[in-house]
Design an enzyme around this catalytic site. Structure first.
Site, short mmCIF file in Angstrom:
data_model
loop_
_atom_site.label_atom_id
_atom_site.label_comp_id
_atom_site.label_asym_id
_atom_site.label_seq_id
_atom_site.Cartn_x
_atom_site.Cartn_y
_atom_site.Cartn_z
CG ASP A 50 -1.89 1.14 1.22
OD1 ASP A 50 -2.99 0.98 0.66
OD2 ASP A 50 -1.55 2.22 1.76
CE1 TYR A 55 0.87 7.90 2.34
CE2 TYR A 55 1.22 5.60 1.83
CZ TYR A 55 0.44 6.59 2.37
OH TYR A 55 -0.76 6.25 2.96
CE LYS A 80 -3.57 4.72 0.47
NZ LYS A 80 -2.14 4.61 0.84
CG HIS A 113 -4.33 9.77 0.02
ND1 HIS A 113 -2.97 9.67 -0.21
CD2 HIS A 113 -4.50 9.36 1.29
CE1 HIS A 113 -2.37 9.23 0.89
NE2 HIS A 113 -3.27 9.04 1.81
P1 NAD Z 1 0.53 1.61 11.89
O1 NAD Z 1 -0.65 1.57 12.78
O2 NAD Z 1 0.78 0.50 10.93
O3 NAD Z 1 1.77 1.84 12.82
C1 NAD Z 1 3.09 1.84 12.34
C2 NAD Z 1 4.01 2.14 13.52
O4 NAD Z 1 3.71 1.24 14.59
C3 NAD Z 1 5.47 1.88 13.14
O5 NAD Z 1 6.07 3.07 12.68
C4 NAD Z 1 6.06 1.43 14.45
O6 NAD Z 1 6.41 2.56 15.21
C5 NAD Z 1 4.90 0.75 15.14
N1 NAD Z 1 4.93 -0.72 14.97
C6 NAD Z 1 4.77 -1.44 13.83
N2 NAD Z 1 4.83 -2.76 14.09
C7 NAD Z 1 5.01 -2.87 15.41
C8 NAD Z 1 5.15 -3.98 16.28
N3 NAD Z 1 5.10 -5.23 15.83
N4 NAD Z 1 5.33 -3.73 17.60
C9 NAD Z 1 5.38 -2.46 18.07
N5 NAD Z 1 5.25 -1.37 17.31
C10 NAD Z 1 5.08 -1.58 15.98
O7 NAD Z 1 0.44 3.03 11.16
P2 NAD Z 1 0.60 3.63 9.72
O8 NAD Z 1 1.92 3.40 9.12
O9 NAD Z 1 0.11 5.03 9.86
O10 NAD Z 1 -0.52 2.84 8.87
C11 NAD Z 1 -0.26 1.69 8.10
C12 NAD Z 1 -0.44 1.98 6.63
O11 NAD Z 1 -1.73 2.55 6.39
C13 NAD Z 1 0.52 3.06 6.10
O12 NAD Z 1 1.83 2.59 5.91
C14 NAD Z 1 -0.19 3.45 4.84
O13 NAD Z 1 0.04 2.49 3.84
C15 NAD Z 1 -1.64 3.44 5.29
N6 NAD Z 1 -2.12 4.80 5.70
C16 NAD Z 1 -3.07 5.38 4.94
C17 NAD Z 1 -3.56 6.63 5.29
C18 NAD Z 1 -4.63 7.24 4.45
O14 NAD Z 1 -4.94 8.44 4.63
N7 NAD Z 1 -5.23 6.52 3.54
C19 NAD Z 1 -3.07 7.31 6.41
C20 NAD Z 1 -2.09 6.69 7.18
C21 NAD Z 1 -1.63 5.42 6.83
#
Ligand code: NAD
Length: 279
Positions: A50, A55, A80, A113
């Site tokens: 994704d 990004y 997106k 997005h």
């Molecule tokens: P997430 O909830 O996946 O959290 C990621 C963070 O959590 C990492 O940076 C790390 O600090 C921590 N983490 C990850 N694995 C862990 C583990 N096993 N143990 C402890 N901590 C851990 O948050 P995200 O990156 O914001 O969301 C995931 C994906 O969603 C993004 O990479 C993106 O592809 C998508 N996204 C989309 C939008 C949108 O507006 N459509 C916005 C934000 C994110």
């Protein structure tokens, strides 16, 4: 271990295209680190990536796929539309840019997005998306951060129901009403920030469930998403966590476990409010 041995389920989207329910998100992975992280994820068994124009790492995603040696057709790729590219023609041109950066001829899913209601252009943007779908530039089209009112407007003014709505969703923001709307209209729910960017992982309900199942709190949260039917793609740059996050197919949360997590809903956003976010 391969994707097959991990048994990642596929969800059928409303146009018949299958999407792996579990994937890898690359938000906030710096461009120069993206190919390596994507490669690690693909080697670990992930088959769904994704990304987004915003990004700034689509090129790394394409490079990572090619470096991994995994055939293109085995990987589900989402990107997106950037917020400054709303409008029918812009949406079409913007996907051409993405395909060039990714080095691909087609993506699997293209999302608006953010709805940016103050611009009032998501309906013509969506009409551009419908043309891209018919031209085969993407296998499915969907939206992200759309509220019920935005989805209702698309239903009234266009012929295509979005295949997915990608929304902020985690134990502290469970989006019960929006998920019910999705279910009623054949829209798959994708959960962004599924771990609330790590914010919820110290919660004692989750740490106790983790101890009970011999798993981590992150794994419990990801398993909860899967059992609710959400599509998830947690992000991590750390190979150990990339492996940990997908290792969620060998245990099951009970009805009581799910109910306990259900009580953590606090209507708490970590990101922007889609009704007011201006891009
Ligand atoms: P997430 O909830 O996946 O959290 C990621 C963070 O959590 C990492 O940076 C790390 O600090 C921590 N983490 C990850 N694995 C862990 C583990 N096993 N143990 C402890 N901590 C851990 O948050 P995200 O990156 O914001 O969301 C995931 C994906 O969603 C993004 O990479 C993106 O592809 C998508 N996204 C989309 C939008 C949108 O507006 N459509 C916005 C934000 C994110």
């Amino acid at each position: 271990m391969t994707a097959q041995t991990r048994n990642v389920p596929e969800i059928e989207l409303n146009n018949g295209v299958g999407i792996p329910q579990f994937g890898f998100g690359v938000f906030q992975i710096p461009p120069e680190d993206t190919a390596a992280a994507v490669c690690t994820a693909l080697e670990t068994g992930y088959r769904h990536l994704d990304t987004a124009q915003l990004y700034d790492n689509e090129q790394g995603v394409g490079d990572g796929i090619r470096q991994s040696g995994v055939p293109r057709e085995e990987v589900f790729v989402t990107t997106k539309l950037a917020n400054d590219a709303h409008g029918h023609d812009n949406a079409i041109t913007a996907l051409e840019g993405s395909l060039q950066r990714l080095g691909l001829e087609q993506v699997d899913l293209y999302l608006i997005h953010w709805p940016l209601p103050h611009q009032d252009r998501y309906v013509p943007t969506w009409q551009g998306f419908e043309e891209l779908l018919h031209a085969g530039k993407t296998r499915a089209i969907g939206v992200s951060n759309f509220q019920t009112a935005h989805l209702e407007r698309l239903a009234e003014e266009s012929a295509t129901v979005p295949a997915v709505n990608q929304i902020e969703l985690h134990p502290a923001l469970q989006q019960t009403e929006l998920r019910a709307y999705h279910r009623a209209h054949g829209i798959a729910t994708e959960a962004w920030s599924p771990l609330a960017q790590g914010e919820v992982l110290e919660d004692p309900v989750l740490t106790e469930l983790a101890a009970k199942h011999g798993k981590t709190a992150a794994q419990v949260v990801l398993r909860w998403h899967l059992q609710l039917g959400n599509i998830v793609f947690p992000k991590s740059k750390t190979p150990e966590r990339i492996r940990e996050n997908i290792d969620v197919f060998d245990f099951e949360l009970s009805g009581d476990d799910l109910e306990a997590i259900g009580k953590l809903d606090a209507d708490h956003r970590t990101g922007f409010d889609p009704d007011t976010f201006r891009g």
